[in-house]
Scaffold this motif. Sequence first.
Motif, PDB file in Angstrom:
ATOM      1  N   GLU A  76      18.650  38.999  38.338  1.00 17.65           N
ATOM      2  CA  GLU A  76      20.195  39.474  37.838  1.00 17.65           C
ATOM      3  C   GLU A  76      21.338  38.695  38.504  1.00 17.65           C
ATOM      4  OE1 GLU A  76      20.955  43.648  38.372  1.00 17.65           O
ATOM      5  OE2 GLU A  76      18.826  43.869  38.394  1.00 17.65           O
ATOM      6  N   ILE A  77      22.328  38.288  37.940  1.00 21.69           N
ATOM      7  CA  ILE A  77      23.217  37.445  38.595  1.00 21.69           C
ATOM      8  C   ILE A  77      24.804  38.319  38.145  1.00 21.69           C
ATOM      9  CG2 ILE A  77      24.577  35.153  38.524  1.00 21.69           C
ATOM     10  CD1 ILE A  77      22.335  33.940  37.139  1.00 21.69           C
ATOM     11  N   TYR A  78      25.592  38.390  39.150  1.00 20.36           N
ATOM     12  CA  TYR A  78      26.881  39.014  39.402  1.00 20.36           C
ATOM     13  C   TYR A  78      27.844  37.932  39.704  1.00 20.36           C
ATOM     14  CZ  TYR A  78      24.565  43.529  39.114  1.00 20.36           C
ATOM     15  OH  TYR A  78      23.792  44.481  38.611  1.00 20.36           O
ATOM     16  N   ALA A  79      29.018  37.768  39.131  1.00 20.45           N
ATOM     17  CA  ALA A  79      30.074  36.956  39.548  1.00 20.45           C
ATOM     18  C   ALA A  79      31.235  37.467  39.799  1.00 20.45           C
ATOM     19  CB  ALA A  79      30.111  35.846  38.579  1.00 20.45           C
ATOM     20  N   ALA A  80      32.024  37.287  40.818  1.00 20.53           N
ATOM     21  CA  ALA A  80      33.273  38.007  41.246  1.00 20.53           C
ATOM     22  C   ALA A  80      34.320  36.638  41.438  1.00 20.53           C
ATOM     23  CB  ALA A  80      33.222  38.611  42.551  1.00 20.53           C
ATOM     24  N   PRO A  81      35.491  36.589  40.840  1.00 18.11           N
ATOM     25  CA  PRO A  81      35.749  37.418  39.486  1.00 18.11           C
ATOM     26  C   PRO A  81      35.138  36.522  38.272  1.00 18.11           C
ATOM     27  CG  PRO A  81      37.739  36.024  40.104  1.00 18.11           C
ATOM     28  CD  PRO A  81      36.876  35.933  41.163  1.00 18.11           C
ATOM     29  N   ASP A 141      27.217  39.239  35.198  1.00 16.75           N
ATOM     30  CA  ASP A 141      27.893  40.449  35.091  1.00 16.75           C
ATOM     31  C   ASP A 141      29.001  40.166  35.991  1.00 16.75           C
ATOM     32  OD1 ASP A 141      26.218  42.188  33.417  1.00 16.75           O
ATOM     33  OD2 ASP A 141      24.912  42.524  35.078  1.00 16.75           O
ATOM     34  N   LEU A 142      30.191  40.339  35.516  1.00 14.92           N
ATOM     35  CA  LEU A 142      31.596  40.150  36.194  1.00 14.92           C
ATOM     36  C   LEU A 142      32.039  41.329  36.814  1.00 14.92           C
ATOM     37  CD1 LEU A 142      33.618  37.986  33.614  1.00 14.92           C
ATOM     38  CD2 LEU A 142      31.741  37.197  35.285  1.00 14.92           C
ATOM     39  N   LEU A 143      32.336  40.998  38.261  1.00 17.01           N
ATOM     40  CA  LEU A 143      32.963  42.060  39.149  1.00 17.01           C
ATOM     41  C   LEU A 143      34.559  41.494  39.280  1.00 17.01           C
ATOM     42  CD1 LEU A 143      30.286  42.091  41.972  1.00 17.01           C
ATOM     43  CD2 LEU A 143      30.297  43.819  39.915  1.00 17.01           C
ATOM     44  N   PRO A 144      35.550  42.460  39.052  1.00 18.15           N
ATOM     45  CA  PRO A 144      36.932  42.097  38.905  1.00 18.15           C
ATOM     46  C   PRO A 144      37.455  42.247  40.406  1.00 18.15           C
ATOM     47  CG  PRO A 144      36.778  44.327  38.184  1.00 18.15           C
ATOM     48  CD  PRO A 144      35.447  43.908  38.439  1.00 18.15           C
ATOM     49  N   ILE A 145      36.776  41.022  41.299  1.00 20.16           N
ATOM     50  CA  ILE A 145      37.307  41.207  42.591  1.00 20.16           C
ATOM     51  C   ILE A 145      37.718  39.856  42.890  1.00 20.16           C
ATOM     52  CG2 ILE A 145      36.430  41.585  45.037  1.00 20.16           C
ATOM     53  CD1 ILE A 145      34.099  43.223  44.025  1.00 20.16           C
ATOM     54  N   SER A 146      38.762  39.828  43.716  1.00 21.52           N
ATOM     55  CA  SER A 146      39.304  38.400  43.861  1.00 21.52           C
ATOM     56  C   SER A 146      38.474  37.464  45.160  1.00 21.52           C
ATOM     57  CB  SER A 146      40.767  38.448  44.195  1.00 21.52           C
ATOM     58  OG  SER A 146      41.218  38.109  45.227  1.00 21.52           O
ATOM     59  N   VAL A 147      38.731  36.493  45.133  1.00 23.19           N
ATOM     60  CA  VAL A 147      37.600  35.497  46.092  1.00 23.19           C
ATOM     61  C   VAL A 147      38.154  35.789  47.607  1.00 23.19           C
ATOM     62  CG1 VAL A 147      37.000  33.818  44.428  1.00 23.19           C
ATOM     63  CG2 VAL A 147      39.147  33.433  46.292  1.00 23.19           C
ATOM     64  N   ASP A 148      39.369  36.408  47.861  1.00 22.44           N
ATOM     65  CA  ASP A 148      39.707  36.569  49.073  1.00 22.44           C
ATOM     66  C   ASP A 148      39.923  38.177  49.432  1.00 22.44           C
ATOM     67  OD1 ASP A 148      41.792  37.609  47.513  1.00 22.44           O
ATOM     68  OD2 ASP A 148      43.356  36.228  48.470  1.00 22.44           O
ATOM     69  N   ASP A 149      39.053  38.827  48.751  1.00 22.04           N
ATOM     70  CA  ASP A 149      39.246  40.385  49.131  1.00 22.04           C
ATOM     71  C   ASP A 149      37.744  40.396  49.590  1.00 22.04           C
ATOM     72  OD1 ASP A 149      39.116  42.908  49.418  1.00 22.04           O
ATOM     73  OD2 ASP A 149      39.888  43.432  47.283  1.00 22.04           O
ATOM     74  N   LEU A 150      37.680  40.131  51.053  1.00 21.63           N
ATOM     75  CA  LEU A 150      36.322  40.186  51.670  1.00 21.63           C
ATOM     76  C   LEU A 150      35.761  41.651  51.805  1.00 21.63           C
ATOM     77  CD1 LEU A 150      36.630  37.419  54.449  1.00 21.63           C
ATOM     78  CD2 LEU A 150      36.404  37.219  51.951  1.00 21.63           C
ATOM     79  N   PRO A 151      36.561  42.640  52.033  1.00 22.32           N
ATOM     80  CA  PRO A 151      36.150  43.779  52.229  1.00 22.32           C
ATOM     81  C   PRO A 151      35.369  44.287  50.991  1.00 22.32           C
ATOM     82  CG  PRO A 151      38.033  43.841  53.337  1.00 22.32           C
ATOM     83  CD  PRO A 151      38.097  42.495  52.837  1.00 22.32           C
TER      84      PRO A 151
END
Length: 427
Positions: A27-32, A42-52
């Motif tokens: 399985e592969i997820y990608a953000a964003p 599957d896309l996760l709407p999280i920006s690359v600098d939102d580490l938490p």
Amino acid sequence: MKVLVIGSGAREHAMVHALRRSSSVEEIYAAPGNPGIGQAADLLPISVDDLPALAEAASDLRIDLTVVGPELPLALGIGDDFARCGLRLFGPNQRAAELESSKVFAKEFCQRNGIPAPEAEVVGSRDEAVVAARRLGLPVVLKADGLAAGKGVLVVKDEDDLEQALTVFFEERRFGDAGDRVLVERFLVGEELSFMVISDGHTFVPLATSHDYKRALDGDRGPNTGGMGSHSPAVLPSGTGKEVVDRIIRPAIAAMEAEGRPYCGVLYAGLMLTEDGPQLLEFNCRLGDPEAQSILLRLEDDFGLVLRDAADGRLARKAFNWRREAVACVVLASRGYPGSIHRGDVIHGVEEALALPRVTVYHAGTALDNEGRLVTAGGRVLSVCGRGANLGEALTVAYEGVEKIHFEGMQYRTDIGVDSLALLGGA
Ligand code: GLY
């Protein structure tokens, strides 16, 4: 494995594509991510600098391996955050990523470890910069210490350039805090080369060679960009790779370990090949973009396993296996790039390009508008890659793909690889 890829460019699309070809990856997820990546992950709407939020998602989804594309999260310390949470991540921790995030650190690191690099002075004011430029003699290169989205380097050829550069750095403060300290560096003449390795902190394995085209316009004219095209392999004098490894890569990996900052991740050496041998212009702590697009299409190994082994500190192999063919990549950019760009232009022809044999298209600055149409949404929009038995064939295939695609204001270089073909005698 379940893998999370962080980033949204064509480099990350190429990484997702290579992971899709890996039998170890389920399985592969990608953000964003972006619309192209969304067709393979599957896309996760999280920006690359939102580490938490990234760590929380990796933990909730029980991700086995997180792979970081761009430098920003690495410089912010995503490696350290994930390690604290017991999450496996491929990429250097914050102290190791200083090789890219602080040009001053990298320069002093080279000086104390005997890694060949152009002479430079660190300055903090206009007056100090003038003194340093006079001592080194024009031309010089001015570099912001910190990350500046690839824009913090100015070449100063004459007094007019110097005046303009001093204004940019010390009056406009265009690079903000990243320009508090500035390197004034001797300008070198030679051929540029990007050389990348994957390191597990102790050992390393070189990636295939590649050539990057940084200027916006044909004939290596116009402003610097993130990269307008690439091809792999590069055309190099024999023995270059060994010399780069012996004089730069091996000493750097060993010194990082000895200094208590073991370097795990992609180490990218931006080099100038001079009469005195290779000189290190810059280190980057991630794959080059668009170099990755050309290189990864040639990788035969299971990319997921390579990255997992490196992240675990056990990269027990001497070399990777590469397809014995060439790949060329042509970047299609928006109107205005690399200056202020136009967004929202409808992109036509991607499916037609993909229908051609041996053409791959990676998305970067693309989006879907509210009618579901693919539109431009960034400076570099698409990377069109062609595979061939040799560089000439790969270029022909890539440009056939380019011809199928159109959007208002589309710009690209028509001479990717032409210099290398000349070196090969037109192969
Ligand atoms: N293509 C240059 C870079 O990725 O820094």
